[in-house]
Design a protein around this motif. Structure first.
Motif, PDB file in Angstrom:
ATOM      1  N   SER A  74      -1.042  -1.411  -9.524  1.00 43.59           N
ATOM      2  CA  SER A  74      -1.999  -1.620  -8.586  1.00 43.59           C
ATOM      3  C   SER A  74      -3.330  -2.330  -8.962  1.00 43.59           C
ATOM      4  O   SER A  74      -3.830  -2.108 -10.012  1.00 43.59           O
ATOM      5  CB  SER A  74      -2.355  -0.326  -7.620  1.00 43.59           C
ATOM      6  N   ASP A  75      -3.743  -3.226  -7.880  1.00 48.21           N
ATOM      7  CA  ASP A  75      -5.117  -3.832  -8.352  1.00 48.21           C
ATOM      8  C   ASP A  75      -6.128  -3.441  -7.279  1.00 48.21           C
ATOM      9  O   ASP A  75      -5.763  -3.132  -5.962  1.00 48.21           O
ATOM     10  CB  ASP A  75      -4.834  -5.610  -8.135  1.00 48.21           C
ATOM     11  N   ASP A  76      -7.254  -3.720  -7.532  1.00 45.25           N
ATOM     12  CA  ASP A  76      -8.684  -3.258  -6.551  1.00 45.25           C
ATOM     13  C   ASP A  76      -8.781  -4.791  -5.576  1.00 45.25           C
ATOM     14  O   ASP A  76      -7.915  -5.577  -5.768  1.00 45.25           O
ATOM     15  CB  ASP A  76      -9.956  -2.983  -7.091  1.00 45.25           C
ATOM     16  N   ASP A  86     -10.403   0.047  -1.319  1.00 42.76           N
ATOM     17  CA  ASP A  86      -8.887  -0.319  -1.254  1.00 42.76           C
ATOM     18  C   ASP A  86      -8.067  -0.645  -2.332  1.00 42.76           C
ATOM     19  O   ASP A  86      -8.853  -1.324  -3.286  1.00 42.76           O
ATOM     20  CB  ASP A  86      -8.940  -1.339  -0.116  1.00 42.76           C
ATOM     21  N   TYR A  87      -6.978  -0.579  -2.452  1.00 39.69           N
ATOM     22  CA  TYR A  87      -6.160  -1.016  -3.615  1.00 39.69           C
ATOM     23  C   TYR A  87      -4.929  -1.389  -3.112  1.00 39.69           C
ATOM     24  O   TYR A  87      -4.102  -0.702  -2.047  1.00 39.69           O
ATOM     25  CB  TYR A  87      -6.176  -0.113  -4.799  1.00 39.69           C
ATOM     26  N   THR A  88      -4.190  -2.444  -3.699  1.00 39.97           N
ATOM     27  CA  THR A  88      -2.811  -2.833  -3.221  1.00 39.97           C
ATOM     28  C   THR A  88      -1.624  -2.798  -4.586  1.00 39.97           C
ATOM     29  O   THR A  88      -2.227  -3.252  -5.777  1.00 39.97           O
ATOM     30  CB  THR A  88      -2.964  -4.042  -2.454  1.00 39.97           C
ATOM     31  N   ARG A 142       0.857  -1.252   0.106  1.00 38.47           N
ATOM     32  CA  ARG A 142       0.019  -0.108  -0.099  1.00 38.47           C
ATOM     33  C   ARG A 142       0.942   1.370  -0.084  1.00 38.47           C
ATOM     34  O   ARG A 142       1.453   1.590   1.010  1.00 38.47           O
ATOM     35  CB  ARG A 142      -0.910   0.154   1.241  1.00 38.47           C
ATOM     36  N   THR A 191      -5.631   8.280  -3.678  1.00 37.87           N
ATOM     37  CA  THR A 191      -6.342   7.331  -2.997  1.00 37.87           C
ATOM     38  C   THR A 191      -7.873   8.028  -2.780  1.00 37.87           C
ATOM     39  O   THR A 191      -8.707   7.396  -2.910  1.00 37.87           O
ATOM     40  CB  THR A 191      -5.798   7.187  -1.446  1.00 37.87           C
ATOM     41  N   VAL A 193     -13.563   2.536  -5.170  1.00 41.61           N
ATOM     42  CA  VAL A 193     -12.584   1.599  -4.901  1.00 41.61           C
ATOM     43  C   VAL A 193     -12.136   2.094  -3.397  1.00 41.61           C
ATOM     44  O   VAL A 193     -11.630   3.036  -3.109  1.00 41.61           O
ATOM     45  CB  VAL A 193     -11.179   1.923  -5.775  1.00 41.61           C
TER      46      VAL A 193
END
Length: 240
Positions: A213-215, A177-179, A85, A167, A175
């Motif tokens: 980055s992915d959801d 959160d995303y990592t 993150r 963000t 969205v």
């Protein structure tokens, strides 16, 4: 005849050494640096060369001069965690500094082959391109180009216009959160344009990160490249 490699100017080498001293904690924030005469003796140069190195550091916001008192350390390079993150505002605040951003470019373009591959799109699909400059205490620390899938994130263009934080813009588009799926770090030399934005010298060392980055569902929503001023930011690699 082969072209000889460009040599780093002596004053630049001195600046890099002093910046490293600050990064290693040899000179704390607010500490007075040795006098010009002492630094000239240490590096075996004249005071004019030392003065040029200190002026460059002052231009970068790393030191400041107090008339009649000397040159003092303004701030040491900021630790910037690179993990799953990556949140610019959070990272900079955690370092005890004030974050801000400036948008340089925001528009919808056709995805090129590399962007399409990273975002699982077809070349030519619409993407929102965001280019911006990131600051810590009003000093530029990073230049970024980030690409978002326009159809996968309806409203992202307006959200990026409305929010300084990426963000927050993604949150506005649903969205939560995303990592970071992957991050690659590469050492580079600043181009003329990058040097202008980052207030450094052309050919100065910079660090480039490239990431996807992915959801929460594992769908790619962001592909970005960021160029960090190598003497103002220390990238730290972790899991978070």
């Amino acid at each position: 005849m082969a072209k000889s490699a460009t040599r780093t100017p002596v004053w630049k080498s001195i600046a890099i050494t002093l910046i490293d001293d600050i990064a290693q904690g040899r000179y704390e924030t607010g500490t007075k640096l040795p006098a010009e005469a002492q630094l000239a003796e240490r590096f075996g140069v004249n005071r004019h060369t030392v003065r040029r190195a200190l002026a460059d550091m002052a231009e970068q916001g790393l030191v400041h001069t107090r008339r009649g008192a000397g040159v003092f350390v303004a701030a040491k390079p900021t630790d910037y965690p690179v993990g799953k993150r990556i949140r610019f505002h959070q990272n900079i605040r955690r370092a005890g500094r004030v974050p801000s951003k400036k948008v340089l470019r925001l528009e919808i373009l056709a995805a090129d082959a590399r962007e399409a591959d990273a975002l699982d799109l077809d070349p030519g699909d619409p993407v929102v391109v965001y280019e911006g400059l990131s600051y810590a205490d009003d000093h530029p620390v990073a230049l970024a180009r980030t690409v978002f899938p326009a159809e996968r994130l309806p409203g992202i263009l307006d959200a990026l216009e409305a929010h300084e934080s990426i963000t927050a813009a993604l949150n506005a588009c649903g969205v939560e959160d995303y990592t970071r799926r992957e991050t690659r770090i590469t050492a580079k030399l600043a181009t003329a344009t990058q040097a202008l934005h980052l207030r450094t010298s052309e050919g100065a060392p910079i660090l480039r990160t490239t990431g996807i980055s992915d959801d929460a569902n594992g769908t790619p929503i962001e592909f970005g490249r960021t160029w960090f001023a190598g003497d103002r930011v220390t990238l730290t690699v972790g899991d978070d």
